[in-house]
Design a protein around this motif. Structure first.
Motif, PDB file in Angstrom:
ATOM      1  N   ARG A 206       0.132  -5.204   3.304  1.00 53.22           N
ATOM      2  CA  ARG A 206      -0.289  -5.309   1.914  1.00 53.22           C
ATOM      3  C   ARG A 206      -1.470  -6.253   1.738  1.00 53.22           C
ATOM      4  O   ARG A 206      -1.694  -7.156   2.539  1.00 53.22           O
ATOM      5  CB  ARG A 206       0.884  -5.774   1.038  1.00 53.22           C
ATOM      6  CG  ARG A 206       2.061  -4.803   1.058  1.00 53.22           C
ATOM      7  CD  ARG A 206       3.240  -5.345   0.286  1.00 53.22           C
ATOM      8  NE  ARG A 206       4.406  -4.488   0.431  1.00 53.22           N
ATOM      9  CZ  ARG A 206       4.726  -3.503  -0.393  1.00 53.22           C
ATOM     10  NH1 ARG A 206       3.943  -3.218  -1.416  1.00 53.22           N
ATOM     11  NH2 ARG A 206       5.818  -2.781  -0.203  1.00 53.22           N
TER      12      ARG A 206
ATOM     13  N   LEU B 279      -0.796   4.754  -3.567  1.00 50.15           N
ATOM     14  CA  LEU B 279      -0.506   3.455  -2.965  1.00 50.15           C
ATOM     15  C   LEU B 279       0.761   2.853  -3.566  1.00 50.15           C
ATOM     16  O   LEU B 279       1.137   3.140  -4.710  1.00 50.15           O
ATOM     17  CB  LEU B 279      -1.678   2.510  -3.163  1.00 50.15           C
ATOM     18  CG  LEU B 279      -2.968   2.925  -2.445  1.00 50.15           C
ATOM     19  CD1 LEU B 279      -4.118   2.018  -2.838  1.00 50.15           C
ATOM     20  CD2 LEU B 279      -2.772   2.907  -0.928  1.00 50.15           C
ATOM     21  N   ASP B 280       1.400   2.019  -2.782  1.00 51.31           N
ATOM     22  CA  ASP B 280       2.603   1.308  -3.216  1.00 51.31           C
ATOM     23  C   ASP B 280       2.156   0.002  -3.872  1.00 51.31           C
ATOM     24  O   ASP B 280       1.550  -0.849  -3.224  1.00 51.31           O
ATOM     25  CB  ASP B 280       3.497   1.027  -2.008  1.00 51.31           C
ATOM     26  CG  ASP B 280       4.833   0.429  -2.397  1.00 51.31           C
ATOM     27  OD1 ASP B 280       5.066   0.241  -3.609  1.00 51.31           O
ATOM     28  OD2 ASP B 280       5.649   0.144  -1.501  1.00 51.31           O
TER      29      ASP B 280
ATOM     30  N   LEU C 157      -4.185   2.610  -8.895  1.00 51.24           N
ATOM     31  CA  LEU C 157      -3.778   2.482  -7.496  1.00 51.24           C
ATOM     32  C   LEU C 157      -2.589   3.386  -7.193  1.00 51.24           C
ATOM     33  O   LEU C 157      -2.533   4.020  -6.132  1.00 51.24           O
ATOM     34  CB  LEU C 157      -3.440   1.029  -7.174  1.00 51.24           C
ATOM     35  CG  LEU C 157      -4.616   0.049  -7.121  1.00 51.24           C
ATOM     36  CD1 LEU C 157      -4.115  -1.378  -6.935  1.00 51.24           C
ATOM     37  CD2 LEU C 157      -5.580   0.408  -5.987  1.00 51.24           C
TER      38      LEU C 157
ATOM     39  N   THR D  41      -9.913   4.753   1.503  1.00 50.22           N
ATOM     40  CA  THR D  41      -8.806   5.703   1.708  1.00 50.22           C
ATOM     41  C   THR D  41      -9.311   6.994   2.329  1.00 50.22           C
ATOM     42  O   THR D  41      -8.694   7.556   3.250  1.00 50.22           O
ATOM     43  CB  THR D  41      -8.097   6.006   0.369  1.00 50.22           C
ATOM     44  OG1 THR D  41      -7.606   4.780  -0.194  1.00 50.22           O
ATOM     45  CG2 THR D  41      -6.929   6.951   0.580  1.00 50.22           C
TER      46      THR D  41
ATOM     47  N   PHE E 248      -0.239  -0.413   4.148  1.00 49.73           N
ATOM     48  CA  PHE E 248      -1.236   0.023   5.108  1.00 49.73           C
ATOM     49  C   PHE E 248      -0.726  -0.209   6.525  1.00 49.73           C
ATOM     50  O   PHE E 248      -0.053  -1.206   6.803  1.00 49.73           O
ATOM     51  CB  PHE E 248      -2.540  -0.756   4.909  1.00 49.73           C
ATOM     52  CG  PHE E 248      -3.111  -0.640   3.522  1.00 49.73           C
ATOM     53  CD1 PHE E 248      -3.647   0.560   3.069  1.00 49.73           C
ATOM     54  CD2 PHE E 248      -3.104  -1.723   2.655  1.00 49.73           C
ATOM     55  CE1 PHE E 248      -4.175   0.671   1.793  1.00 49.73           C
ATOM     56  CE2 PHE E 248      -3.630  -1.630   1.382  1.00 49.73           C
ATOM     57  CZ  PHE E 248      -4.164  -0.427   0.941  1.00 49.73           C
TER      58      PHE E 248
ATOM     59  N   PHE F 173      -0.897  -4.631  -3.331  1.00 46.84           N
ATOM     60  CA  PHE F 173      -0.892  -3.189  -3.086  1.00 46.84           C
ATOM     61  C   PHE F 173      -0.898  -2.894  -1.593  1.00 46.84           C
ATOM     62  O   PHE F 173      -1.278  -3.707  -0.768  1.00 46.84           O
ATOM     63  CB  PHE F 173      -2.088  -2.525  -3.772  1.00 46.84           C
ATOM     64  CG  PHE F 173      -3.437  -2.946  -3.240  1.00 46.84           C
ATOM     65  CD1 PHE F 173      -4.162  -2.100  -2.408  1.00 46.84           C
ATOM     66  CD2 PHE F 173      -3.992  -4.181  -3.559  1.00 46.84           C
ATOM     67  CE1 PHE F 173      -5.399  -2.475  -1.911  1.00 46.84           C
ATOM     68  CE2 PHE F 173      -5.237  -4.571  -3.065  1.00 46.84           C
ATOM     69  CZ  PHE F 173      -5.938  -3.721  -2.240  1.00 46.84           C
TER      70      PHE F 173
END
Length: 371
Positions: A344, A304-305, A299, A366, A319, A316
């Motif tokens: 998240r 992504l964070d 991820l 994505t 968004f 994750f």
């Protein structure tokens, strides 16, 4: 048809929603933090044997105090945490949620308060409300840790009767160091002017953590409680068996509010069998920890964070529209959890094939969003 708001229910329950997660028939279900591995055949056979034995005496009530089961649980915790425990220091009930409910029935209630640090396990607040306990929400940092100084200030201000600490935390996966637990425990005792407060460390996902267990902290701390479950590491969500470890006096206190014969003979028999296979089941946990770390790495490689996780799930994001991403993943046959944390989502660690399907879906979504 009568509506619920037309019934004479308690005012604090009006307008509230029950706890729940979507139960949808999709190929990959990764939204409820279940262990994806079915129980091994040898354990299934042992459960059948144990249940068959118990069935011969179903005309009688089960062991009201589940002494044999508590002895097994004490032995399991002693072996896996290094903290010697007696059966009198362990209590079991129908899932850790019933354990939490019994604790709030005994130590919370009308005129008393419980404090937690949100976002965290939403059932803490729901059970508090259900027992008439006022709920107070404390802060977390942007990284979803607990800032000790800020947390101590909140405890001093509100002087709660019960403090909930979730480690690893649900839905973020973050675990607490022993120093944080100790600092908040001491603050809670001091805030009550010597009477003390109950501090509950919810360790539902403890077996998945890279950190050593903090359960040994109960030594010499009579109002420190650790709760656990067999739903996650033992792959027995359908069993509904939770338990706590604490000072013997806490166990005596919850027995004042527990319903008589609350654990059925069948539940106890099944739990006995599962504990006999703890070494095998913890082997599955080791595999899931490896898979979780792989999902985190994949991820992050996608940009992504991802929140550091010591649990069997990963939070994750971020968004712009997490709900939209949730729907898009569902369109790709993957169900994850929208826990309401802004920007998240949370995904349970599944089998390697399930995790691959999830990662493929994330890549596809994505790409869709960026086009």
């Amino acid at each position: 048809m009568t509506r619920i708001d037309e019934l004479p229910i308690r005012d604090e329950l009006r307008g509230k929603s029950p706890y729940g997660a979507p139960q949808l028939n999709v190929p990959v279900q990764l939204n409820t933090n279940e262990n994806p591995h079915p129980l091994p055949d040898a354990l299934v056979r042992r459960i059948a044997e144990r249940v068959s034995e118990a069935a011969r005496t179903l005309n009688r009530y089960p062991d009201r105090d589940a002494v044999v089961l508590r002895t097994q649980l004490a032995a399991y915790l002693t072996e896996t945490t290094g903290q010697p425990l007696e059966p009198t220091q362990v209590w079991a009930a129908n899932g850790s949620n019933e354990v939490l409910q019994q604790l709030l029935q005994a130590f919370g209630g009308p005129g008393r308060t419980a404090l937690g640090f949100d976002p965290s396990y939403s059932m803490h607040a729901l059970i508090a409300r259900g027992t008439g306990t006022e709920w107070i929400s404390g802060p977390r940092t942007e990284e979803f840790d607990i800032d000790v100084e800020a947390a101590v200030a909140v405890i001093r201000e509100h002087r709660p009767d019960v403090v909930f600490l979730c480690s690893p935390n649900n839905p973020t996966g973050t675990a607490l160091p022993a120093e944080t637990i100790l600092a908040l425990y001491e603050a809670a005792q001091q805030a009550r002017g010597g009477r003390g407060a109950l501090v509950v460390v919810d360790e539902a996902y403890a077996e998945f953590s890279h950190r050593p267990s903090t359960l040994p902290l109960i030594e010499g701390r009579p109002t420190l409680v650790f709760t656990r479950t067999m739903s996650k590491a033992f792959g027995a969500a359908g069993l509904r068996l939770g338990y706590l470890a604490a000072d013997r006096a806490v166990v005596d206190a919850v027995q004042l509010v527990r319903l008589p014969y609350h654990l059925s003979a069948i539940t106890q028999a099944t739990a006995h069998a599962a504990l006999e296979f703890s070494e095998t089941l913890l082997g599955y946990v080791a595999e899931l920890k490896t898979e979780r770390d792989r999902v985190v790495a994949e991820l992050r490689a996608l940009g992504l964070d991802v929140t550091e996780s010591d649990a069997n799930f990963v939070q994750f994001g971020r968004f712009a529209d997490a709900a939209d991403v949730w729907r898009r993943l569902l369109d790709h046959g993957v169900l994850v959890r929208d826990n309401g944390v802004p920007g998240r989502l949370r995904v349970t660690t599944g089998t390697r094939a399930e995790n691959d399907a999830f990662l493929d879906a994330v890549r596809a979504v994505t790409k869709e969003i960026n086009e």
